[in-house]
Design a protein around this motif. Structure first.
Motif, mmCIF file in Angstrom:
data_model
loop_
_atom_site.group_PDB
_atom_site.id
_atom_site.type_symbol
_atom_site.label_atom_id
_atom_site.label_comp_id
_atom_site.label_asym_id
_atom_site.label_seq_id
_atom_site.Cartn_x
_atom_site.Cartn_y
_atom_site.Cartn_z
ATOM 1 N N PRO A 66 0.816 -1.227 0.000
ATOM 2 C CA PRO A 66 0.000 0.000 0.000
ATOM 3 C C PRO A 66 0.845 1.271 0.000
ATOM 4 N N PHE A 67 1.924 1.286 0.791
ATOM 5 C CA PHE A 67 2.780 2.471 0.855
ATOM 6 C C PHE A 67 3.445 2.737 -0.494
ATOM 7 N N LEU A 68 3.945 1.686 -1.149
ATOM 8 C CA LEU A 68 4.601 1.868 -2.443
ATOM 9 C C LEU A 68 3.632 2.388 -3.498
ATOM 10 N N VAL A 69 2.409 1.894 -3.475
ATOM 11 C CA VAL A 69 1.406 2.353 -4.437
ATOM 12 C C VAL A 69 1.042 3.811 -4.186
ATOM 13 N N VAL A 70 0.856 4.171 -2.925
ATOM 14 C CA VAL A 70 0.532 5.562 -2.568
ATOM 15 C C VAL A 70 1.664 6.499 -2.984
ATOM 16 N N MET A 71 2.904 6.090 -2.733
ATOM 17 C CA MET A 71 4.052 6.923 -3.097
ATOM 18 C C MET A 71 4.150 7.102 -4.605
ATOM 19 N N ALA A 72 3.950 6.029 -5.361
ATOM 20 C CA ALA A 72 4.062 6.113 -6.817
ATOM 21 C C ALA A 72 2.977 7.018 -7.392
ATOM 22 N N ALA A 73 1.739 6.864 -6.919
ATOM 23 C CA ALA A 73 0.643 7.695 -7.427
ATOM 24 C C ALA A 73 0.860 9.156 -7.059
ATOM 25 N N SER A 74 1.361 9.407 -5.850
ATOM 26 C CA SER A 74 1.620 10.789 -5.420
ATOM 27 C C SER A 74 2.743 11.412 -6.246
ATOM 28 N N GLU A 75 3.803 10.635 -6.465
ATOM 29 C CA GLU A 75 4.957 11.171 -7.176
ATOM 30 C C GLU A 75 4.693 11.363 -8.662
ATOM 31 N N SER A 76 3.733 10.619 -9.209
ATOM 32 C CA SER A 76 3.452 10.749 -10.639
ATOM 33 C C SER A 76 3.049 12.175 -11.000
ATOM 34 N N LEU A 77 2.370 12.861 -10.088
ATOM 35 C CA LEU A 77 2.012 14.262 -10.318
ATOM 36 C C LEU A 77 2.956 15.198 -9.571
ATOM 37 N N GLY A 78 3.351 14.805 -8.354
ATOM 38 C CA GLY A 78 4.242 15.654 -7.573
ATOM 39 C C GLY A 78 5.574 15.902 -8.250
ATOM 40 N N SER A 79 6.094 14.898 -8.964
ATOM 41 C CA SER A 79 7.375 15.071 -9.650
ATOM 42 C C SER A 79 7.262 16.087 -10.780
ATOM 43 N N GLU A 80 6.093 16.149 -11.420
ATOM 44 C CA GLU A 80 5.886 17.136 -12.486
ATOM 45 C C GLU A 80 5.984 18.548 -11.916
ATOM 46 N N VAL A 81 5.469 18.739 -10.704
ATOM 47 C CA VAL A 81 5.504 20.055 -10.064
ATOM 48 C C VAL A 81 6.928 20.393 -9.642
ATOM 49 N N SER A 82 7.597 19.439 -8.975
ATOM 50 C CA SER A 82 8.943 19.710 -8.470
ATOM 51 C C SER A 82 9.951 19.948 -9.593
ATOM 52 N N GLN A 83 9.753 19.297 -10.736
ATOM 53 C CA GLN A 83 10.668 19.461 -11.858
ATOM 54 C C GLN A 83 10.277 20.630 -12.771
ATOM 55 N N GLY A 84 9.110 21.228 -12.521
ATOM 56 C CA GLY A 84 8.665 22.370 -13.293
ATOM 57 C C GLY A 84 8.140 22.036 -14.670
ATOM 58 N N THR A 85 7.756 20.778 -14.903
ATOM 59 C CA THR A 85 7.277 20.368 -16.227
ATOM 60 C C THR A 85 5.758 20.428 -16.359
ATOM 61 N N LEU A 86 5.055 20.606 -15.230
ATOM 62 C CA LEU A 86 3.591 20.548 -15.275
ATOM 63 C C LEU A 86 3.007 21.686 -16.095
ATOM 64 N N LYS A 87 3.485 22.909 -15.867
ATOM 65 C CA LYS A 87 2.918 24.056 -16.578
ATOM 66 C C LYS A 87 3.166 23.974 -18.068
ATOM 67 N N SER A 88 4.336 23.495 -18.456
ATOM 68 C CA SER A 88 4.624 23.369 -19.884
ATOM 69 C C SER A 88 3.743 22.318 -20.540
ATOM 70 N N LEU A 89 3.449 21.254 -19.807
ATOM 71 C CA LEU A 89 2.561 20.216 -20.340
ATOM 72 C C LEU A 89 1.152 20.747 -20.541
ATOM 73 N N LEU A 90 0.718 21.598 -19.613
ATOM 74 C CA LEU A 90 -0.642 22.121 -19.685
ATOM 75 C C LEU A 90 -0.803 23.203 -20.748
ATOM 76 N N LEU A 91 0.306 23.661 -21.333
ATOM 77 C CA LEU A 91 0.217 24.630 -22.428
ATOM 78 C C LEU A 91 -0.269 23.981 -23.713
ATOM 79 N N HIS A 92 -0.167 22.652 -23.790
ATOM 80 C CA HIS A 92 -0.646 21.936 -24.972
ATOM 81 C C HIS A 92 -2.177 21.928 -24.979
#
Length: 256
Positions: A66-92
């Motif tokens: 359960p912990f590994l699944v929660v971490m993976a799902a959280s990081e799938s979006l959280g990593s986009e924010v921390s790396q600054g790629t989320l806003k560029s993706l949403l420009l499409h």
């Protein structure tokens, strides 16, 4: 949508937490196969490699999976924010809901990949103990590890596969819940902690017997109670769908 899903799946399995999780799931069965204190702690002497698979699944579902699944799902979006790629993706020119759903489908596939890694590791770790028929039980059927007599290799395989599939279904709403919190907090750590805290809070609600049959946490051990699948599986899918729709709605209205 398929190309977007495959892209999100590729990004998910590039995450460090996912790689470490798959490695941990694969190696965990070897720990049980080599553990010298099974008889003293569990009163169990391994009679079959199928019991290694059962021990790995039961131990992993206590907290690790359960912990590994929660971490993976959280990081799938959280990593986009921390790396600054989320806003560029949403420009499409891509609807936000579709973007979140692609991440969700990838996160929902991960539990079954994680359990497949554990199952594969179990087969390899259990080979020295044999994967044929034996007297005893897999721990996942009638009689527990003591069993009710002779179990053929095919019967043991069926019990182990059924338990892994049920465990995968149990993990689906956890992935959806973590992604929901990720859309709210846009942080890996905060969303993972919030998901764990929600599960702990639900466990406390067992003090209200009328709510118990409808709580998500009531069915976290469904892989050990397949008789409860009649109500448990539909409820788990309702939870997963509800969390998914809320995640899509929240992210669609999120001010980024």
């Amino acid at each position: 949508m398929l190309r977007l899903f495959l892209f999100e799946l590729y990004k998910l399995f590039r995450l460090r937490s996912v790689g470490l999780g798959l490695m941990a799931a694969f190696l965990l069965p070897f720990l049980w196969a080599l553990a010298p204190g099974l008889k003293e702690v569990y009163g169990l002497v391994l009679a079959s490699g199928w019991q290694v698979a059962s021990l790995s699944l039961m131990a992993g579902m206590e907290f690790l999976f359960p912990f590994l699944v929660v971490m993976a799902a959280s990081e799938s979006l959280g990593s986009e924010v921390s790396q600054g790629t989320l806003k560029s993706l949403l420009l499409h020119p891509l609807p936000r809901a579709r973007f979140v759903l692609a991440k969700l489908f990838a996160a929902l596939l991960y539990p079954f990949v994680l359990l497949s890694a554990s199952f594969l590791g179990s087969l390899l770790a259990g080979l020295p103990h044999g994967l044929g028929g034996f007297y005893g039980g897999t721990g996942l059927g009638a009689g527990g590890f003591a069993g009710v007599g002779y179990v053929s290799g095919w019967e043991a395989l069926g019990e182990v596969i059924r338990a892994h599939l049920l465990a995968g279904c149990v993990l689906l709403p956890l992935a959806a819940l973590a992604l929901l919190y990720a859309t709210l907090f846009l942080s890996t750590t905060a969303s993972a902690l919030a998901a764990v805290a929600t599960l702990l809070l639900m466990r406390l609600l067992v003090a209200f017997p009328a709510l118990t049959p409808f709580l998500l946490t009531t069915y976290l051990d469904l892989h050990l109670r397949p008789s409860a699948a009649g109500l448990g599986l539909p409820l788990l899918f309702v939870y997963a769908l509800g969390f998914a729709l809320l995640a899509a709605l929240v992210f669609d209205r999120k001010d980024l």
